[in-house]
Write a protein that holds these residues in place. Structure first.
Motif, PDB file in Angstrom:
ATOM      1  N   ALA A  83       3.508   7.436  -4.744  1.00 24.02           N
ATOM      2  CA  ALA A  83       2.612   8.352  -5.452  1.00 24.02           C
ATOM      3  C   ALA A  83       1.148   8.055  -5.133  1.00 24.02           C
ATOM      4  CB  ALA A  83       2.864   8.254  -6.958  1.00 24.02           C
ATOM      5  N   PHE A  84       0.780   6.786  -5.067  1.00 21.36           N
ATOM      6  CA  PHE A  84      -0.609   6.408  -4.800  1.00 21.36           C
ATOM      7  C   PHE A  84      -1.047   6.821  -3.398  1.00 21.36           C
ATOM      8  CE2 PHE A  84      -3.796   3.162  -3.526  1.00 21.36           C
ATOM      9  CZ  PHE A  84      -4.805   3.532  -4.404  1.00 21.36           C
ATOM     10  N   VAL A  85      -0.210   6.573  -2.410  1.00 20.34           N
ATOM     11  CA  VAL A  85      -0.564   6.954  -1.035  1.00 20.34           C
ATOM     12  C   VAL A  85      -0.597   8.472  -0.903  1.00 20.34           C
ATOM     13  CG1 VAL A  85       0.137   6.814   1.383  1.00 20.34           C
ATOM     14  CG2 VAL A  85       0.237   4.779  -0.042  1.00 20.34           C
ATOM     15  N   ALA A  86       0.281   9.183  -1.603  1.00 22.41           N
ATOM     16  CA  ALA A  86       0.224  10.653  -1.600  1.00 22.41           C
ATOM     17  C   ALA A  86      -1.107  11.121  -2.178  1.00 22.41           C
ATOM     18  CB  ALA A  86       1.391  11.233  -2.394  1.00 22.41           C
ATOM     19  N   TYR A  87      -1.578  10.463  -3.217  1.00 21.37           N
ATOM     20  CA  TYR A  87      -2.871  10.808  -3.803  1.00 21.37           C
ATOM     21  C   TYR A  87      -4.004  10.539  -2.808  1.00 21.37           C
ATOM     22  CZ  TYR A  87      -6.949  10.622  -6.819  1.00 21.37           C
ATOM     23  OH  TYR A  87      -8.184  10.831  -7.358  1.00 21.37           O
ATOM     24  N   ILE A  88      -3.977   9.402  -2.141  1.00 24.59           N
ATOM     25  CA  ILE A  88      -5.010   9.068  -1.149  1.00 24.59           C
ATOM     26  C   ILE A  88      -4.998  10.088  -0.009  1.00 24.59           C
ATOM     27  CG2 ILE A  88      -5.675   7.382   0.607  1.00 24.59           C
ATOM     28  CD1 ILE A  88      -4.849   5.198  -1.364  1.00 24.59           C
ATOM     29  N   VAL A  89      -3.817  10.444   0.464  1.00 27.49           N
ATOM     30  CA  VAL A  89      -3.704  11.428   1.546  1.00 27.49           C
ATOM     31  C   VAL A  89      -4.262  12.780   1.099  1.00 27.49           C
ATOM     32  CG1 VAL A  89      -2.011  12.787   2.836  1.00 27.49           C
ATOM     33  CG2 VAL A  89      -1.865  10.303   2.828  1.00 27.49           C
ATOM     34  N   SER A  90      -4.009  13.162  -0.136  1.00 27.95           N
ATOM     35  CA  SER A  90      -4.554  14.440  -0.619  1.00 27.95           C
ATOM     36  C   SER A  90      -6.074  14.400  -0.651  1.00 27.95           C
ATOM     37  CB  SER A  90      -3.993  14.785  -1.993  1.00 27.95           C
ATOM     38  OG  SER A  90      -4.564  13.978  -3.000  1.00 27.95           O
ATOM     39  N   LYS A  91      -6.651  13.276  -1.031  1.00 26.74           N
ATOM     40  CA  LYS A  91      -8.108  13.142  -1.034  1.00 26.74           C
ATOM     41  C   LYS A  91      -8.669  13.164   0.384  1.00 26.74           C
ATOM     42  CE  LYS A  91      -9.249  12.864  -5.331  1.00 26.74           C
ATOM     43  NZ  LYS A  91     -10.062  13.903  -5.932  1.00 26.74           N
TER      44      LYS A  91
END
Length: 172
Positions: A83-91
């Motif tokens: 979930a955290f890496v998905a959030y970073i990728v979205s940013k």
């Protein structure tokens, strides 16, 4: 019916990932190399890029937890990191252009972040004694190479499928 296709795709990739580990020879990249297929996580990253941050984080958390339950002895590492890496990728994708080449490179970056995050968490809790440079040489390079080859094949179908899927959902 169409709402069930996305979870079924992710479940298929989850099972396919374990089949790859079973069927591909261990010494694919050399006898001292460890490679880890991240087929499911690659799909989570493309879902994040082409379907939206909310879906990427939710699917990342759910399938990260499933991955932890089935494959690891420590619950929560993949739940958090997916979930955290998905959030970073979205940013990151808010800053960069949204095309297939950038998505490919950002997805490989996300896989590298996941691998390094899992290594650092394992080091922190004492599961591994491997030095960082040994980790990079033994696992990170071969994992990124394998997943780069997979993404060369799957990036365009993922992009088209997620764009079409979310276009249909918006119309309903």
């Amino acid at each position: 019916m169409k709402k069930f296709l996305l979870p079924l795709l992710f479940l298929f990739l989850f099972i396919l990932e374990s089949l790859f580990v079973q069927l591909i020879p261990e010494n694919l990249f050399g006898s001292h190399k460890i490679w880890v297929p991240h087929l499911l996580f690659s799909a989570v990253l493309f879902l994040t890029i082409y379907g939206g941050r909310k879906y990427g984080i939710i699917y990342g958390a759910v399938y990260g937890l499933l991955f932890d339950i089935v494959y690891t002895e420590i619950l929560g590492i993949n739940l958090f990191l997916y979930a955290f890496v998905a959030y970073i990728v979205s940013k990151i994708m808010h800053v960069l252009q949204n095309n297939i080449i950038v998505s490919y490179i950002v997805s490989l970056f996300g896989i590298a972040l996941l691998e390094i995050g899992v290594y650092e968490m394992d080091t922190l809790i004492g599961v591994t004694q491997l030095s960082f440079m040994s980790f990079v040489e033994m696992r990170l390079y071969s994992t990124l190479l394998f997943n780069a080859i997979f993404l060369l094949i799957a990036a365009y179908p993922f992009k088209k499928y997620f764009e079409k899927y979310f276009h249909v959902l918006r119309d309903e």
